[in-house]
Design a protein around this motif. Structure first.
Motif, PDB file in Angstrom:
ATOM      1  N   LYS A  11       0.825  -1.216   0.000  1.00 46.99           N
ATOM      2  CA  LYS A  11       0.000   0.000   0.000  1.00 46.99           C
ATOM      3  C   LYS A  11       0.854   1.258   0.000  1.00 46.99           C
ATOM      4  CE  LYS A  11      -4.383  -1.243   2.119  1.00 46.99           C
ATOM      5  NZ  LYS A  11      -5.217  -1.135   3.318  1.00 46.99           N
ATOM      6  N   VAL A  12       1.960   1.241   0.739  1.00 48.74           N
ATOM      7  CA  VAL A  12       2.750   2.470   0.902  1.00 48.74           C
ATOM      8  C   VAL A  12       3.944   2.547  -0.056  1.00 48.74           C
ATOM      9  CG1 VAL A  12       2.065   2.742   3.302  1.00 48.74           C
ATOM     10  CG2 VAL A  12       4.149   1.486   2.761  1.00 48.74           C
ATOM     11  N   THR A  13       4.201   1.509  -0.829  1.00 52.14           N
ATOM     12  CA  THR A  13       5.355   1.500  -1.737  1.00 52.14           C
ATOM     13  C   THR A  13       4.927   1.993  -3.120  1.00 52.14           C
ATOM     14  OG1 THR A  13       6.225  -0.413  -0.549  1.00 52.14           O
ATOM     15  CG2 THR A  13       7.186   0.051  -2.692  1.00 52.14           C
ATOM     16  N   PRO A  14       5.709   2.934  -3.691  1.00 49.94           N
ATOM     17  CA  PRO A  14       5.376   3.443  -5.027  1.00 49.94           C
ATOM     18  C   PRO A  14       5.436   2.320  -6.086  1.00 49.94           C
ATOM     19  CG  PRO A  14       7.060   4.800  -3.969  1.00 49.94           C
ATOM     20  CD  PRO A  14       6.861   3.611  -3.108  1.00 49.94           C
ATOM     21  N   ALA A  15       4.619   2.463  -7.120  1.00 53.31           N
ATOM     22  CA  ALA A  15       4.520   1.442  -8.176  1.00 53.31           C
ATOM     23  C   ALA A  15       5.864   1.143  -8.854  1.00 53.31           C
ATOM     24  CB  ALA A  15       3.478   1.857  -9.205  1.00 53.31           C
TER      25      ALA A  15
ATOM     26  N   VAL B 108       8.835   1.206  -7.645  1.00 56.88           N
ATOM     27  CA  VAL B 108       9.659   0.410  -6.728  1.00 56.88           C
ATOM     28  C   VAL B 108       9.150  -1.038  -6.707  1.00 56.88           C
ATOM     29  CG1 VAL B 108      10.376   0.108  -4.326  1.00 56.88           C
ATOM     30  CG2 VAL B 108      10.312   2.396  -5.332  1.00 56.88           C
ATOM     31  N   LEU B 109       7.821  -1.200  -6.663  1.00 58.67           N
ATOM     32  CA  LEU B 109       7.259  -2.552  -6.685  1.00 58.67           C
ATOM     33  C   LEU B 109       7.640  -3.289  -7.972  1.00 58.67           C
ATOM     34  CD1 LEU B 109       3.665  -2.023  -5.229  1.00 58.67           C
ATOM     35  CD2 LEU B 109       5.582  -3.232  -4.170  1.00 58.67           C
ATOM     36  N   MET B 110       7.622  -2.566  -9.091  1.00 56.12           N
ATOM     37  CA  MET B 110       7.985  -3.184 -10.364  1.00 56.12           C
ATOM     38  C   MET B 110       9.448  -3.624 -10.343  1.00 56.12           C
ATOM     39  SD  MET B 110       6.562  -2.082 -14.076  1.00 56.12           S
ATOM     40  CE  MET B 110       7.213  -0.486 -14.200  1.00 56.12           C
ATOM     41  N   THR B 111      10.309  -2.794  -9.797  1.00 57.28           N
ATOM     42  CA  THR B 111      11.726  -3.145  -9.692  1.00 57.28           C
ATOM     43  C   THR B 111      11.919  -4.355  -8.783  1.00 57.28           C
ATOM     44  OG1 THR B 111      12.349  -0.840 -10.049  1.00 57.28           O
ATOM     45  CG2 THR B 111      14.017  -2.281  -9.093  1.00 57.28           C
ATOM     46  N   VAL B 112      11.190  -4.390  -7.689  1.00 58.30           N
ATOM     47  CA  VAL B 112      11.286  -5.521  -6.759  1.00 58.30           C
ATOM     48  C   VAL B 112      10.864  -6.809  -7.473  1.00 58.30           C
ATOM     49  CG1 VAL B 112      10.288  -6.528  -4.671  1.00 58.30           C
ATOM     50  CG2 VAL B 112      11.094  -4.169  -4.665  1.00 58.30           C
ATOM     51  N   ARG B 113       9.774  -6.742  -8.252  1.00 62.46           N
ATOM     52  CA  ARG B 113       9.334  -7.939  -9.003  1.00 62.46           C
ATOM     53  C   ARG B 113      10.401  -8.399  -9.986  1.00 62.46           C
ATOM     54  NH1 ARG B 113       4.099  -5.097  -9.445  1.00 62.46           N
ATOM     55  NH2 ARG B 113       2.836  -5.910  -7.756  1.00 62.46           N
ATOM     56  N   GLN B 114      11.035  -7.442 -10.658  1.00 56.02           N
ATOM     57  CA  GLN B 114      12.090  -7.803 -11.611  1.00 56.02           C
ATOM     58  C   GLN B 114      13.267  -8.453 -10.904  1.00 56.02           C
ATOM     59  OE1 GLN B 114      12.864  -4.058 -13.498  1.00 56.02           O
ATOM     60  NE2 GLN B 114      11.279  -4.336 -15.048  1.00 56.02           N
ATOM     61  N   VAL B 115      13.661  -7.898  -9.781  1.00 50.06           N
ATOM     62  CA  VAL B 115      14.780  -8.451  -9.014  1.00 50.06           C
ATOM     63  C   VAL B 115      14.429  -9.856  -8.516  1.00 50.06           C
ATOM     64  CG1 VAL B 115      16.100  -8.204  -6.869  1.00 50.06           C
ATOM     65  CG2 VAL B 115      15.772  -6.231  -8.366  1.00 50.06           C
ATOM     66  N   ALA B 116      13.205 -10.023  -8.028  1.00 45.38           N
ATOM     67  CA  ALA B 116      12.780 -11.344  -7.557  1.00 45.38           C
ATOM     68  C   ALA B 116      12.819 -12.360  -8.697  1.00 45.38           C
ATOM     69  CB  ALA B 116      11.385 -11.269  -6.955  1.00 45.38           C
ATOM     70  N   GLY B 117      12.386 -11.937  -9.883  1.00 46.51           N
ATOM     71  CA  GLY B 117      12.439 -12.831 -11.045  1.00 46.51           C
ATOM     72  C   GLY B 117      13.866 -13.221 -11.391  1.00 46.51           C
ATOM     73  N   LEU B 118      14.774 -12.268 -11.335  1.00 39.71           N
ATOM     74  CA  LEU B 118      16.186 -12.575 -11.604  1.00 39.71           C
ATOM     75  C   LEU B 118      16.748 -13.544 -10.568  1.00 39.71           C
ATOM     76  CD1 LEU B 118      17.532  -9.062 -12.680  1.00 39.71           C
ATOM     77  CD2 LEU B 118      17.184 -11.061 -14.137  1.00 39.71           C
ATOM     78  N   LEU B 119      16.363 -13.330  -9.312  1.00 43.36           N
ATOM     79  CA  LEU B 119      16.843 -14.236  -8.261  1.00 43.36           C
ATOM     80  C   LEU B 119      16.325 -15.652  -8.487  1.00 43.36           C
ATOM     81  CD1 LEU B 119      16.528 -12.006  -5.087  1.00 43.36           C
ATOM     82  CD2 LEU B 119      18.628 -12.891  -6.096  1.00 43.36           C
ATOM     83  N   ARG B 120      15.069 -15.770  -8.907  1.00 41.71           N
ATOM     84  CA  ARG B 120      14.513 -17.099  -9.168  1.00 41.71           C
ATOM     85  C   ARG B 120      15.223 -17.778 -10.318  1.00 41.71           C
ATOM     86  NH1 ARG B 120       9.544 -14.799  -9.736  1.00 41.71           N
ATOM     87  NH2 ARG B 120       9.032 -13.949  -7.734  1.00 41.71           N
TER      88      ARG B 120
END
Length: 150
Positions: free
Chosen positions: A106-110, A112-124
């Protein structure tokens, strides 16, 4: 038509010679095939790889079977109240995690969330070391900018 030789033996006929030649050809063909099989390194490697793969599959099955047995034995030894308490704690942790993730989203800008998803995908996909190197570069750059600003 056999001719006698001086020592009393008869000379082989044309048919006898042809039969011997055919036998020799078959024997030679078998020998050549055996040598070709020995020289075919690729086929030998493939057979060996298949044998190793089969053995690994069997070993994996045995290990998994033993692991399942061990888990069952431990589970059977743990008293029911302890198992119930562990299940309750697991459920509570899952609920708290879900609640916290929702609050953070809720409090995280969009962006930043998109970057986090990309990083998580790279980690996987196993790109952790690359991400770690990138993080070091970003932190070093941010520290450098902070020093210049002061």
């Amino acid at each position: 038509m056999s001719a006698s030789s001086e020592d009393g033996r008869t000379a082989p006929t044309t048919d006898d010679l042809r039969a011997r030649a055919e036998d020799a050809r078959e024997e030679l063909g078998g020998t050549v095939d055996a040598l070709a099989r020995k020289a075919d390194v690729k086929a030998q490697a493939k057979r060996k790889a298949t044998a190793v793969k089969d053995a690994a599959g069997q070993a994996t099955g045995q290990v998994l079977g033993k692991g399942s047995d061990a888990v069952r034995q431990v589970r059977d030894r743990v008293p029911e109240p302890v198992r119930a308490q562990a299940a309750t704690a697991r459920a509570e942790l899952a609920h708290r995690t879900t609640t916290t993730v929702a609050k953070v989203r809720k409090v995280t800008p969009a962006p930043v969330l998109m970057t986090v998803r990309q990083v998580a995908g790279l980690l996987r996909r196993g790109r952790g070391p690359l991400l770690a190197a990138g993080a070091v570069v970003l932190v070093a750059g941010a520290a450098r900018r902070a020093r210049r600003a002061s």
